[in-house]
Motif scaffolding. Structure first.
Motif, PDB file in Angstrom:
ATOM      1  N   ALA A  10     -12.260-124.096 -15.683  1.00 50.19           N
ATOM      2  CA  ALA A  10     -11.285-123.347 -14.879  1.00 50.19           C
ATOM      3  C   ALA A  10     -10.341-122.570 -15.792  1.00 50.19           C
ATOM      4  N   ARG A  13     -11.957-119.499 -17.085  1.00 52.22           N
ATOM      5  CA  ARG A  13     -12.042-118.440 -16.062  1.00 52.22           C
ATOM      6  C   ARG A  13     -10.693-117.767 -15.855  1.00 52.22           C
ATOM      7  N   GLN A  54     -15.198-130.431  -6.612  1.00 49.68           N
ATOM      8  CA  GLN A  54     -15.564-129.331  -7.524  1.00 49.68           C
ATOM      9  C   GLN A  54     -15.582-128.007  -6.786  1.00 49.68           C
ATOM     10  N   THR A  58     -13.238-124.783  -7.454  1.00 47.91           N
ATOM     11  CA  THR A  58     -13.758-123.441  -7.751  1.00 47.91           C
ATOM     12  C   THR A  58     -13.117-122.401  -6.831  1.00 47.91           C
ATOM     13  N   ASP A  62     -10.780-119.346  -7.924  1.00 49.88           N
ATOM     14  CA  ASP A  62     -11.149-117.974  -7.525  1.00 49.88           C
ATOM     15  C   ASP A  62      -9.918-117.211  -7.025  1.00 49.88           C
TER      16      ASP A  62
END
Ligand code: GLN
Length: 277
Positions: A10, A13, A54, A58, A62
């Motif tokens: 994470a 990202r 999970q 995500t 996002d």
């Protein structure tokens, strides 16, 4: 995938999306989706993260990569030691504003009544009422949606705040008096709003930021209109932008306010203006 692996992925990202404080946000979002405290999350670093968590993680990450503020994803923000619910209808409470609460509380005595103009999430008024149970208070806001959030906060945190819809003083009855007036009004000019981070300029309510052409409209209105609602010996506390002290001081003094003085915030920036009648 372990807690740690998920968190590191994470973080990568968020870093790739150029999110400030990627490591902190990765950790806070993991705590949010698991519902676990920071300490428990860390203790579970080597354990497997359940697949459904999970997935939720995500999705939360996002959103953050799209510059949605962390507080709009988690739905909360801490202020003055308590957790407040927030939504896109209210300004996310800022730590800078805590000094306003601190100053107003230092002046407060049991039995006093507070008026909080532009209450938003209710964070200022509710914090004061909970810190000093001998106080009573009214919060006003032009936005019904903001007031719904303030009411939810008052109910969840157990504060007896009276919350009324109206443009500044419109929500008040003639002759109503307060010992303390507090406000963190919108004080940013449209030109400056354009320079702020996407989290602020695209997600905090525009009407909670926009203080008119030079950012000072609300101080002019408050300076003109607040006096009749302030009881003798009462005091007003206004948050200001860090470059607005000279302007706000002049506005208040021109309108006849006395004993106008300034307090800095923890970062050493000009932040709170106090005045009496
Ligand atoms: N009083 C609220 C706060 O300080 C909202 C302020 C605003 O909307 N300008 O967070």
């Amino acid at each position: 995938m372990t807690f740690r692996e998920a968190r590191m992925q994470a973080q990568e990202r968020l870093l790739a999306a150029k999110i400030p404080d990627a490591a902190v946000d990765a950790r806070l979002l993991l705590e949010y989706v698991t519902g676990l405290s920071a300490a428990v999350c860390l203790a579970k670093d080597g354990e497997d993260l359940p697949p459904e968590t999970q997935q939720a993680y995500t999705e939360a990450v996002d959103k953050r990569t799209q510059r949605i503020p962390l507080q709009h994803i988690t739905g909360e923000q801490d202020f003055y030691g308590r957790t407040f619910r927030v939504s896109p209808a209210v300004l996310v409470p800022r730590q800078d504003t805590e000094v306003l609460v601190e100053r107003a509380l230092a002046f407060a005595r049991d039995g006093m009544r507070i008026l909080d103009l532009c209450t938003g999430s209710g964070c200022i008024l509710i914090s004061m009422l909970l810190e000093r149970p001998g106080l009573a208070g009214v919060g006003t806001d032009i936005s019904e949606d903001a007031l719904a959030v303030a009411k939810e906060n008052a109910a969840r945190l157990g504060a007896e705040a009276e919350l009324r819809q109206g443009d500044l003083f419109d929500a008040l009855r003639a002759g109503e008096m307060f010992d303390i007036i507090v406000s963190n009004p919108p004080y940013i000019s449209p030109a400056e709003i354009a320079t702020l981070s996407p989290e602020v300029k695209d997600h905090d309510p525009r009407m909670a930021l926009d203080g008119g052409e030079d950012g000072l409209d609300f101080y002019r209105r408050i300076a003109q209109e607040a006096g009749v609602y302030l009881a003798p010996g009462g005091r007003m506390f206004l948050e200001i932008g860090c470059d607005q002290w000279n302007d706000v001081k002049a506005i208040l003094e021109d309108a006849g306010w006395k004993d106008v003085c300034l307090k800095k915030d923890l970062a050493g920036l000009d932040r709170v203006v106090e005045a009496g009648k």
